[in-house]
Design a protein around this motif. Structure first.
Motif, mmCIF file in Angstrom:
data_model
loop_
_atom_site.group_PDB
_atom_site.id
_atom_site.type_symbol
_atom_site.label_atom_id
_atom_site.label_comp_id
_atom_site.label_asym_id
_atom_site.label_seq_id
_atom_site.Cartn_x
_atom_site.Cartn_y
_atom_site.Cartn_z
ATOM 1 N N GLU A 17 2.616 -12.699 -2.487
ATOM 2 C CA GLU A 17 3.728 -11.737 -2.507
ATOM 3 C C GLU A 17 5.057 -12.457 -2.696
ATOM 4 O O GLU A 17 5.942 -11.968 -3.407
ATOM 5 C CB GLU A 17 3.747 -10.884 -1.241
ATOM 6 C CG GLU A 17 2.545 -9.967 -1.088
ATOM 7 C CD GLU A 17 2.384 -8.930 -2.196
ATOM 8 O OE1 GLU A 17 3.340 -8.676 -2.960
ATOM 9 O OE2 GLU A 17 1.278 -8.375 -2.317
ATOM 10 N N ARG A 131 4.560 -6.865 9.286
ATOM 11 C CA ARG A 131 3.856 -6.293 8.136
ATOM 12 C C ARG A 131 4.613 -5.103 7.551
ATOM 13 O O ARG A 131 4.835 -5.023 6.348
ATOM 14 C CB ARG A 131 2.463 -5.861 8.604
ATOM 15 C CG ARG A 131 1.374 -5.818 7.586
ATOM 16 C CD ARG A 131 1.255 -7.070 6.800
ATOM 17 N NE ARG A 131 1.036 -6.664 5.430
ATOM 18 C CZ ARG A 131 0.599 -7.427 4.471
ATOM 19 N NH1 ARG A 131 0.322 -8.683 4.691
ATOM 20 N NH2 ARG A 131 0.428 -6.971 3.278
ATOM 21 N N ILE A 132 5.017 -4.159 8.404
ATOM 22 C CA ILE A 132 5.614 -2.912 7.918
ATOM 23 C C ILE A 132 7.113 -3.059 7.654
ATOM 24 O O ILE A 132 7.593 -2.742 6.567
ATOM 25 C CB ILE A 132 5.337 -1.756 8.900
ATOM 26 C CG1 ILE A 132 3.829 -1.485 8.960
ATOM 27 C CG2 ILE A 132 6.102 -0.497 8.493
ATOM 28 C CD1 ILE A 132 3.409 -0.514 10.030
ATOM 29 N N ASN A 136 6.131 -5.221 3.921
ATOM 30 C CA ASN A 136 6.008 -3.989 3.131
ATOM 31 C C ASN A 136 7.370 -3.496 2.662
ATOM 32 O O ASN A 136 7.496 -2.948 1.560
ATOM 33 C CB ASN A 136 5.295 -2.901 3.924
ATOM 34 C CG ASN A 136 3.828 -3.209 4.155
ATOM 35 O OD1 ASN A 136 3.308 -4.240 3.734
ATOM 36 N ND2 ASN A 136 3.153 -2.327 4.867
ATOM 37 N N HIS A 137 8.372 -3.699 3.479
ATOM 38 C CA HIS A 137 9.747 -3.337 3.134
ATOM 39 C C HIS A 137 10.200 -4.157 1.920
ATOM 40 O O HIS A 137 10.786 -3.624 0.967
ATOM 41 C CB HIS A 137 10.617 -3.617 4.359
ATOM 42 C CG HIS A 137 12.020 -3.174 4.286
ATOM 43 N ND1 HIS A 137 12.825 -3.159 5.393
ATOM 44 C CD2 HIS A 137 12.811 -2.760 3.275
ATOM 45 C CE1 HIS A 137 14.044 -2.754 5.063
ATOM 46 N NE2 HIS A 137 14.050 -2.504 3.780
ATOM 47 N N ILE A 139 8.238 -5.493 -0.358
ATOM 48 C CA ILE A 139 7.446 -5.028 -1.499
ATOM 49 C C ILE A 139 8.037 -3.719 -2.055
ATOM 50 O O ILE A 139 8.127 -3.540 -3.273
ATOM 51 C CB ILE A 139 5.967 -4.875 -1.104
ATOM 52 C CG1 ILE A 139 5.366 -6.255 -0.820
ATOM 53 C CG2 ILE A 139 5.180 -4.119 -2.163
ATOM 54 C CD1 ILE A 139 4.031 -6.230 -0.092
ATOM 55 N N HIS A 140 8.455 -2.828 -1.174
ATOM 56 C CA HIS A 140 9.082 -1.571 -1.591
ATOM 57 C C HIS A 140 10.331 -1.848 -2.436
ATOM 58 O O HIS A 140 10.505 -1.290 -3.532
ATOM 59 C CB HIS A 140 9.439 -0.754 -0.341
ATOM 60 C CG HIS A 140 10.489 0.271 -0.559
ATOM 61 N ND1 HIS A 140 10.254 1.455 -1.218
ATOM 62 C CD2 HIS A 140 11.799 0.278 -0.207
ATOM 63 C CE1 HIS A 140 11.375 2.163 -1.253
ATOM 64 N NE2 HIS A 140 12.321 1.465 -0.658
#
Length: 172
Positions: A17, A131-132, A136-137, A139-140
């Motif tokens: 990532e 993670r979130i 993930n933030h 990646i968003h």
């Protein structure tokens, strides 16, 4: 092969990532850093720096038991140029990788809290926050940057498998 630890399970894709995100950042048009696709959108340069700084958020989450919104750390939001974004991203990526390498399953399972002064707004295991709210933030917002690239007719790099600009399927 099954992951041997909570860390392996949650972050086996971190290196990938980070590498993909850097490829997206490398393509950003520095001359359009003030551009935004909509009045409610973040300007491209600020969004790029936000992505670079999200790894600092990850580092802070690894190193602290919480975040107090009443006294947030100072973070630069406006890059001077593309090199500034890439340098910030690379420094934060190296620091996160080192901190994560030192993390244990026990430390990742510990509770982490978002506060506003003495008031706890949210608590969850550190691994969930990482993670979130962090990865993930990131990646968003990386996906938003890909949209900005498309709107400027700049080739969008492969993120997962392929893109319209890089149609050959790759599995990394």
């Amino acid at each position: 092969m099954s992951p041997s630890s909570l860390k392996d399970l949650a972050f086996s894709d971190l290196d990938r990532e980070i590498a993909v995100t850097r490829r997206v950042l490398e393509r950003l048009p520095e001359n359009h850093f003030s551009w935004k696709p909509h009045e409610k959108s973040m300007p491209l340069g600020r969004l790029a720096m936000h992505v670079a700084n999200l790894l600092q958020w990850m580092l802070d989450t690894l190193n602290r038991d919480g975040f107090d919104m009443a006294s947030p750390p100072a973070m630069r939001n406006e890059p001077t140029d593309l090199n500034d974004v890439l340098k910030t991203f690379d420094q934060n990526a190296a620091a996160v990788k080192a901190a994560l390498a030192a993390a244990t399953d026990a430390s990742l399972a510990q509770s982490w809290s978002l506060r506003s002064g003495p008031q706890i707004l949210h608590s969850a295991p550190r691994v969930t926050i990482l993670r979130i709210w962090c990865l993930n933030h990131l990646i968003h917002h990386r996906a938003q940057l890909c949209t900005y690239l498309r709107l400027h007719n700049i080739p969008v790099p492969t993120v997962y498998f392929n893109s319209a600009d890089e149609p050959d399927w790759t599995f990394t």
